[in-house]
Write a protein that holds these residues in place. Structure first.
Motif, mmCIF file in Angstrom:
data_model
loop_
_atom_site.group_PDB
_atom_site.id
_atom_site.type_symbol
_atom_site.label_atom_id
_atom_site.label_comp_id
_atom_site.label_asym_id
_atom_site.label_seq_id
_atom_site.Cartn_x
_atom_site.Cartn_y
_atom_site.Cartn_z
ATOM 1 N N MET A 41 30.438 58.748 -0.272
ATOM 2 C CA MET A 41 29.504 59.429 0.633
ATOM 3 C C MET A 41 29.616 60.943 0.486
ATOM 4 N N ARG A 74 19.832 51.909 8.625
ATOM 5 C CA ARG A 74 18.955 50.737 8.628
ATOM 6 C C ARG A 74 19.319 49.744 9.736
ATOM 7 N N MET A 82 23.646 58.076 8.742
ATOM 8 C CA MET A 82 23.739 57.850 7.296
ATOM 9 C C MET A 82 24.102 56.417 6.963
ATOM 10 N N PRO A 110 28.474 66.863 11.055
ATOM 11 C CA PRO A 110 27.439 65.844 11.224
ATOM 12 C C PRO A 110 26.061 66.484 11.375
ATOM 13 N N TYR A 111 26.019 67.792 11.616
ATOM 14 C CA TYR A 111 24.745 68.493 11.827
ATOM 15 C C TYR A 111 24.282 69.171 10.546
ATOM 16 N N PHE A 122 26.241 61.821 16.312
ATOM 17 C CA PHE A 122 25.783 62.144 17.651
ATOM 18 C C PHE A 122 24.447 61.459 17.909
ATOM 19 N N GLU A 164 39.578 62.667 12.133
ATOM 20 C CA GLU A 164 38.867 62.221 13.338
ATOM 21 C C GLU A 164 39.379 62.908 14.600
ATOM 22 N N VAL A 182 33.298 62.732 14.391
ATOM 23 C CA VAL A 182 32.861 62.576 13.005
ATOM 24 C C VAL A 182 31.858 61.433 12.831
ATOM 25 N N GLY A 227 24.514 62.424 11.853
ATOM 26 C CA GLY A 227 25.872 62.244 11.331
ATOM 27 C C GLY A 227 26.042 60.892 10.662
ATOM 28 N N LYS A 228 27.288 60.475 10.569
ATOM 29 C CA LYS A 228 27.613 59.240 9.871
ATOM 30 C C LYS A 228 26.852 58.049 10.443
ATOM 31 N N ASN A 252 19.499 64.617 8.337
ATOM 32 C CA ASN A 252 20.436 63.537 8.010
ATOM 33 C C ASN A 252 20.177 63.050 6.595
ATOM 34 N N VAL A 253 21.247 62.840 5.819
ATOM 35 C CA VAL A 253 21.098 62.251 4.496
ATOM 36 C C VAL A 253 20.908 60.751 4.698
ATOM 37 N N THR A 280 24.997 56.241 0.619
ATOM 38 C CA THR A 280 25.869 55.182 0.129
ATOM 39 C C THR A 280 25.131 54.416 -0.965
ATOM 40 N N MET A 326 15.798 65.626 10.819
ATOM 41 C CA MET A 326 16.958 66.279 11.433
ATOM 42 C C MET A 326 17.973 66.749 10.389
ATOM 43 N N MET A 378 26.561 63.378 -0.571
ATOM 44 C CA MET A 378 25.945 64.278 0.401
ATOM 45 C C MET A 378 26.380 65.724 0.263
ATOM 46 N N GLN A 385 24.235 68.917 6.372
ATOM 47 C CA GLN A 385 25.055 67.804 6.816
ATOM 48 C C GLN A 385 26.087 67.470 5.749
ATOM 49 N N MET A 422 24.434 51.507 -0.956
ATOM 50 C CA MET A 422 23.537 50.518 -0.366
ATOM 51 C C MET A 422 22.097 51.058 -0.416
ATOM 52 N N ASP A 423 21.964 52.368 -0.217
ATOM 53 C CA ASP A 423 20.633 52.987 -0.172
ATOM 54 C C ASP A 423 20.298 53.808 -1.410
ATOM 55 N N GLU A 483 23.673 72.979 18.358
ATOM 56 C CA GLU A 483 22.650 72.619 17.383
ATOM 57 C C GLU A 483 21.611 73.723 17.201
#
Lengths: 151, 806
Positions: free
Chosen positions: B299, A123, A119, B55-56, A87, B131, A84, A115-116, B719-720, B724, B717, B303, B111, B726-727, B139
């Motif tokens: 999150m 940064r 995200m 995650p993809y 990758f 997890e 989770v 992935g996380k 990705n978001v 959060t 790719m 997302m 994602q 923060m962004d 992919e």
């Protein structure tokens, strides 16, 4: 994300090249490396614990080497997954050049993360990767030079 | 018998009815932390659900191994698509006529997509188990650019639609194409453009953002296996519609489903849709026989649950040399993400975007919208606006500015020249709407005068000179907007969602002692319904607002209605409230006449009582009438005093406003300072000026965020990058500008009390005002268009590209 750097290692080129192909040396040099096994001459499997910002995970991955240009240059590609946490995949071109008794190692790496990891750590990734790479070569260089002193 | 009658003004004030700045009755509990939100609900034995998410952005699922997760002590179950398939619940219908995976069925398309649902004894165990679920992905190539989605060799995103050339809104021309929606007269428009004096052309992008309510989405599902009744507490903006849809999907009879929306911590459109979490919680409760709670984290909210906007609007606007607009052409490429889950009335796949002729009398227009699939989260909801109206307002207000630049004209003058005149209402727009009322010139003149527009332009010109002379590094931008909204969906004849007509309702019960309860089909998410609807009623039936309880959100007790979004509560449920009040008053009149021993027609309404015509000292107050209604046998009249009204509005309402933003921009740092923000709103009859002001402040602050920094950004790719806080920019008190509010009043001619709705106007109107200010600051240096959000970096880049950094 792209990384590149040049470092000087106090050992001759053939020793540096051999060390780069030695799983034991690599395992000790890679920050957070828990396992590193050679599957064949050009394939490695690794397990690495990483922390990027708030994301902490163990990544399992495969690395494939292209040694066609050895010992002057070689390249590697790899990908790993941390469940989770996300990758990563990427590759690097490494070039070795003799400089007296020492070797200049120059590398250019390119990596994509998802992935996380991407995200949350977005940064932080570039700076973390830079730090990890620096740490790797510091460890690596220490081992190779140490090997010379004791052999 | 009767007490001394206080003067009319005193009696009117005591009601706290229409026009009263009555304090919000909700705030006593909200400001003390005593609200009751979904996550506050705790039931005995309750389990917790949590999602395994992809995650993809695009991948095939080769296998899902949940054994390790199931072995974790405290884990009750792990649901996958394979578990939901026998119930036919692994896919669900969306509000836009598409289908969406509840849990990933063979592949993932964005994602954060839901892959498996873990049910455990507590939240921590559920998170740990997530997890441990091992998913093997392969992919696939990712499409994040809507313009590449329709390339001939673009990856096929929706394999489930293979071979389907007909979608919910007509033909599909490509495997990633959803619909084409056309309005207006194409030939006539293109002819006008071809022979026009001036044509301004521009691509205007309204970026992808997110409503981001402070409370995220969630629910508690509880299946009582003894009585067969399913109760779901959830963050639902439309509880009755959820009940009907849940019944249709699950096969559980509608009377056995009870949907309760408790206090909701902001919705802004994000809580209109149906999400996999609701379905999975319900299934998990049915399977386990105990309540199951699911509440997403920040999150997950950003997302996976509904985003807003992501419209690429290509425009052409033509005019005569002296600035008379002759035609408007628009083509939109609409990025809908992986599933078409827009929340729009069925017949309007691009919502009411065809309000994009705005406040202007444009003789001919043409609009086409193409919806496409990409590997992004589904959604496309109306984030504090009526369906796609904020996109439309941004588009036309940018096009006006672009045209003003082409004409070399002041854009305030260009607007005034082209406004629909007061005497043209009801006005039929070229794209098919009938604007009910408006007085744009009056509002515009008032706004320009209030900010001293001429003076501001002089100051701006001086600043520009100083800048060029090297005396300052700051520029001034003046952002103008005159917006027209279309809200209050809507007439059942053309507005429905999944076949459910968009009327709304109010049921009133007067108690014997003269207080009352009113229940509505809507649901407040912070709008203050309990305050304002009581005020409407107070003025209608003469019972003080303080003596009226307003209740919403429980489908077992409230009358059926389509809920709260698109500024429809006041235009529709508010009208139902007034109409139900009038039914109460009609019966009260008969009771009063009987008590006063006169004919029904011989009594007249007087604020809080019926009095005998010509003899005001003979009267019965509503309090007396209520008591008599229950306790006195009146021949020919049933006991009790209750009424219900289901209101199907004859038309939408068309609130409008004039917003002006004055901004200082530092060209070297890209920083900005909002020096002045003036917001004039005309929402027709004003129910509670204090609540209106609060709504304007809130909506303008969201607009500020959207225009100046807030976005849902993806990398190539998929990705978001902004999942959060923060962004993702949410302004705090530190960034929030100061606002000056003002108003004109042009009542809606068809609404029982003339009200039009205001909650969303400030979001619709402020975004172009902020954005136009940024553009205006650089107009002198040749800037015509730069895309939002105007964060510091983008403003710096604009200055840099214009050569202002030397």
């Amino acid at each position: 994300m792209e990384l590149h750097d040049e470092i000087r290692i106090e050992a001759p080129k053939h020793e540096v090249y051999a060390a780069l192909n030695d799983p034991e040396v690599l395992k000790a040099a890679i920050p957070g490396c828990q396992e590193l096994n050679k599957v064949s001459d050009t394939e490695l499997e690794a397990k690495v614990a990483l922390k990027v910002g708030p994301v902490k995970a163990t990544f399992g991955g495969k690395v494939t080497l292209d040694t066609a240009g050895a010992p002057d240059r070689f390249s590697l590609t790899g990908e790993g997954s941390g469940g989770v946490a996300g990758f990563a995949k990427g590759g690097a071109d490494v070039e070795l050049r003799e400089d007296g008794n020492a070797t200049i190692l120059r590398y250019a790496a390119k990596a994509d993360v998802g992935g996380k990891l991407a995200m949350l750590g977005g940064r932080l990734i570039a700076s973390t990767a830079q730090k990890l790479a620096a740490q790797f070569f510091e460890n690596f260089s220490a081992q190779v030079s140490a090997g010379r002193e004791f052999s | 018998m009767n007490e001394m009658t206080p003067p009319k003004t005193e009696r009117t004030a005591a009601l706290k009815g229409l026009g009263s700045a009555r304090k919000r009755v909700e705030d006593a509990r909200f400001t003390q932390g005593k609200g009751n939100y979904v996550d506050d609900i705790k039931l005995p034995g309750m389990l917790f659900g949590d999602f395994v998410r992809s995650p993809y952005a695009h991948a095939r699922i080769k296998s899902i191994d949940a054994e390790k997760a199931k072995a974790l002590p405290g884990v009750i179950a792990v649901l996958t698509a394979a578990d939901l398939a026998p119930l036919k619940l692994h896919w669900m219908p969306t509000l836009a006529g598409d289908v969406q995976m509840v849990l990933a069925d063979g592949k993932v398309l964005f994602q954060g997509q839901e892959v498996a649902f873990v049910v455990a004894e507590n939240r921590y165990i559920a998170a740990d188990a997530v997890e441990l679920v091992e998913v093997d992905y392969e992919e696939l190539p990712v499409v994040v650019d809507p313009f590449k989605a329709e390339a001939p060799d673009a990856p096929v995103l929706r394999e489930d639609l293979a071979g389907k050339s007909e979608g919910a809104h007509g033909p599909r021309r490509h495997h990633n194409h959803i619909f084409t929606w056309e309005q207006g007269d194409r030939d006539a428009t293109e002819k006008v453009l071809a022979s026009a004096d001036v044509v301004a052309e521009e691509m205007v992008y309204y970026h992808r953002t997110h409503p981001c309510p402070l409370e995220t989405c969630g629910c508690v599902a509880s299946m009582d296996k003894v009585n067969g009744k399913l109760t779901v507490w959830g963050t639902f903006q439309a509880p009755h519609a959820v009940r009907t849809v849940a019944s249709l999907i699950s096969g559980i009879a509608e009377h056995n489903i009870r949907i309760i929306s408790p206090d909701i911590g902001g919705g802004f459109g994000n809580k209109v849709g149906v999400y996999p979490g609701y379905i999975c919680s319900i299934v998990a409760s049915i399977v386990t026989g105990v309540p199951v709670k699911w509440v997403e984290d920040r999150m997950e909210n950003l997302m996976a649950t509904a985003f807003a906007r992501d419209y690429w609007m290509k425009g052409k606007i033509s005019a005569t040399k002296d600035g008379r607009i002759t035609g408007l052409w628009c083509h939109v490429t609409a990025d809908h993400g992986a599933f078409d889950a827009c929340a729009d009335p069925t017949k309007f796949p691009a919502g009411f975007f065809n309000i994009c002729t705005g406040s202007y009398d444009i003789p001919v227009a043409y609009l086409a919208v193409d919806g496409v699939y990409t590997n992004k989260a589904p959604g496309g909801v109306a984030y504090r606006c009526s369906f796609r109206v904020t996109e439309a307002a941004y588009f036309i207000e940018r096009m006006i500015e672009v045209l003003a630049i082409r004409l070399g004209m002041d854009s305030a003058e260009l607007r005034a020249k082209n406004f629909i005149r007061k005497d043209q209402f009801p006005y039929h727009s070229a794209l098919g709407w009938e604007y009910d009322s408006g007085d744009y010139h009056t509002a515009w003149d008032k706004a320009l005068k209030a900010v001293d527009y001429e003076g501001l332009r002089r100051e701006q010109a001086q600043r520009l000179e100083d800048f060029k002379a090297g005396k300052t590094r700051k520029l001034i931008g003046i952002g103008l907007t005159h917006f027209t909204e279309i809200v209050g969906a809507g007439p059942v004849k053309n507005c429905d969602i999944l076949g459910l007509g968009m009327f709304d309702s109010c049921e009133i019960r007067i108690h014997p002692t003269g207080s009352a309860i009113a229940r509505l089909g809507t649901i407040s998410q912070g709008q203050g319904h309990a305050t304002t609807f009581a005020q409407i009623l107070a003025s209608e039936i003469g019972i003080p607002a303080d003596d009226i309880t307003v209740e919403e959100g429980d489908t077992d007790t409230a009358p059926y209605g389509l809920g709260t979004y698109g500024s429809r509560s006041t235009p529709v449920a508010g009208a139902a409230t007034a109409m139900a009040g009038r039914k109460i008053r009609a019966k009260a009149q008969m009771i009063a006449a009987y008590l006063l021993e006169v004919h029904d027609d011989d009594v007249e309404w007087d604020i809080d009582r019926f009095a005998v015509k010509g003899a005001p000292e003979r009267f019965k107050t509503m309090k007396e009438i209520a008591f008599a209604a229950y306790n006195q046998a009146i021949p020919g009249i049933e006991p009790g005093l209750e009424a219900v009204s289901y209101y199907d509005p004859p038309n939408m309402t068309y609130p409008f406003g004039a917003y002006i933003c004055v901004m200082e921009i530092d060209v070297d740092t890209g920083e900005h300072e909002i020096r002045q923000f003036y917001a004039l709103d005309d929402c027709g009859t004003r129910i509670n000026p204090m609540i209106i002001e609060g709504q304007v402040h809130g909506g303008a602050t969201e607009g500020y965020a959207i225009a100046m920094g807030q976005e849902i950004a993806y990398d190539e790719m998929g990705n978001v990058k902004t999942a959060t806080l923060m962004d993702f920019f949410l302004p705090t008190a530190w960034e929030t500008p100061h606002y000056t509010t003002d108003f004109t009043v042009t009542p809606s001619p068809h609404h029982p009390i003339g009200a039009k709705g205001v909650g969303e106007s400030p979001n619709v109107g402020s975004v172009p005002a902020f954005s136009n200010a940024v553009h205006d600051a650089f107009r002198a240096f040749g800037l015509t268009q730069t895309h939002m959000p105007h964060d510091h970096w983008r403003i710096w880049r604009t200055a840099h590209e214009l050569g202002l950094h030397g």
